[in-house]
Design a protein around this motif. Sequence first.
Motif, PDB file in Angstrom:
ATOM      1  N   GLN A 198       0.815  -1.209   0.000  1.00  0.00           N
ATOM      2  CA  GLN A 198       0.000   0.000   0.000  1.00  0.00           C
ATOM      3  C   GLN A 198       0.852   1.263   0.000  1.00  0.00           C
ATOM      4  O   GLN A 198       0.521   2.258  -0.635  1.00  0.00           O
ATOM      5  CB  GLN A 198      -0.929   0.002   1.227  1.00  0.00           C
ATOM      6  CG  GLN A 198      -2.153   0.891   1.074  1.00  0.00           C
ATOM      7  CD  GLN A 198      -1.986   2.243   1.750  1.00  0.00           C
ATOM      8  OE1 GLN A 198      -1.035   2.482   2.480  1.00  0.00           O
ATOM      9  NE2 GLN A 198      -2.922   3.137   1.494  1.00  0.00           N
ATOM     10  N   TYR A 206      -4.635   3.464  -3.330  1.00  0.00           N
ATOM     11  CA  TYR A 206      -5.876   2.822  -2.892  1.00  0.00           C
ATOM     12  C   TYR A 206      -5.944   2.826  -1.370  1.00  0.00           C
ATOM     13  O   TYR A 206      -4.939   2.617  -0.690  1.00  0.00           O
ATOM     14  CB  TYR A 206      -5.951   1.390  -3.403  1.00  0.00           C
ATOM     15  CG  TYR A 206      -5.909   1.271  -4.910  1.00  0.00           C
ATOM     16  CD1 TYR A 206      -7.053   1.475  -5.669  1.00  0.00           C
ATOM     17  CD2 TYR A 206      -4.712   0.983  -5.570  1.00  0.00           C
ATOM     18  CE1 TYR A 206      -7.017   1.375  -7.057  1.00  0.00           C
ATOM     19  CE2 TYR A 206      -4.666   0.891  -6.957  1.00  0.00           C
ATOM     20  CZ  TYR A 206      -5.816   1.087  -7.694  1.00  0.00           C
ATOM     21  OH  TYR A 206      -5.772   1.006  -9.065  1.00  0.00           O
ATOM     22  N   GLU A 318     -10.973  -1.961  -2.909  1.00  0.00           N
ATOM     23  CA  GLU A 318     -10.767  -1.368  -4.224  1.00  0.00           C
ATOM     24  C   GLU A 318      -9.889  -2.245  -5.101  1.00  0.00           C
ATOM     25  O   GLU A 318     -10.045  -2.279  -6.319  1.00  0.00           O
ATOM     26  CB  GLU A 318     -10.099   0.006  -4.085  1.00  0.00           C
ATOM     27  CG  GLU A 318     -10.914   1.018  -3.317  1.00  0.00           C
ATOM     28  CD  GLU A 318     -10.073   2.225  -2.961  1.00  0.00           C
ATOM     29  OE1 GLU A 318     -10.073   3.183  -3.762  1.00  0.00           O
ATOM     30  OE2 GLU A 318      -9.417   2.221  -1.896  1.00  0.00           O
TER      31      GLU A 318
END
Length: 384
Positions: A198, A206, A318
């Motif tokens: 991430q 996201y 997502e």
Amino acid sequence: MARLGVNKDYLKKRNRGLVLQLIATGKCTSRIELAREVHLTKTAISAIVNELIEQGYLREAAVTTKAKLGRTPVKLEISPEAPKYIGILFGRGCLEAAICDLNMNIIAYERVEREWSGGEEIMEIAYRLLDRLLEREEKIIAIGVATPGPVDVKKGRIINPGYFHGIQNLDVAEPMQKRYGIPVFLDHDVQSAALVEQLYGNGQGYQDVLVLGIEKGVGSGIMTNGHRYQSNSGYPPEMGHLSINHHGRKCVCGNIGCLEAYIGSDRVEEKIEAVFGRKIPYREFCQMEDPEADRVMQELIDDLSCAIISLQNIMNFEIILLGMDSIFWQEKYLKRLEDIINERKFANKKVRTLVKKVKFMEKMPVLGAVCNAVNKTFEGEMLD
């Protein structure tokens, strides 16, 4: 629930950590961009940046492209003199360790393969590995650890992972911290992977991300609203033990019909041998162009999609990222999985949920371990 106050010192450290994060992960490269992203005044950002430059975390580099109006913005980057971090992965048949900088560049890496006899041996080899790496780099300020679950994040303890040679209730963080005199941060291997993906990988941009690590066990990592999911218990999520068949096979954990019991790499290799009459390595099988191989993969995708859709209808991810053994899947299988999820999920059908492989491929778990330490700097905990 009581609300906790936030003191000015904490906010100061948190803002400095956020500035470092935005520069280290490539989201911002100048004071102007930082001010826009963080919603602080240019004066406040300049004060933070100047302090981080003085402390050796940042430096000013070559100028960026010329601004249309006003002064040309000065490019900021992580200084080569900034502190470094070690991550160590406790794998089922290996130990991996890496030194990285704040940009997640690998400075040094070592791997040891072994079938562990118990907790004492794995700790002994871990110390040898760390000793060698610490001799190569003096500016290490924290150690991150990643390990198969279940783990107790708060206590820094490995509980009782499946297929882990009987190792259980092993304290890792506290004895390691006492030995080296620097902070140690432990988390689940795929939770760690979710964090590094991430911040630096294919989860960038996201807020709600699911990472799956498929091998003998099936691990999961969850980022929700931009933060790593963490329950009050200290135990991470274990999607591999979500039941997809309450009349199904018994899992190593004692539950019935767990996803892991159907799509774990060992189980898939058993199916492959039954179909082809010989053993075929998982990596080789995933690249085969054969109707029977395709049928086995379709069964795997059907089972996996059942679990993902159940969780998707709760969490609304997502993007879903596949790692560990699933990095060897052909792209057509990722596309099939993505199509099934989007066809069957309950809500938000106008926005497509994506399925991709992780960016860091085989290095994902050990870089996740490093990120367990790096993220503490981003949260302000490692800053004076």
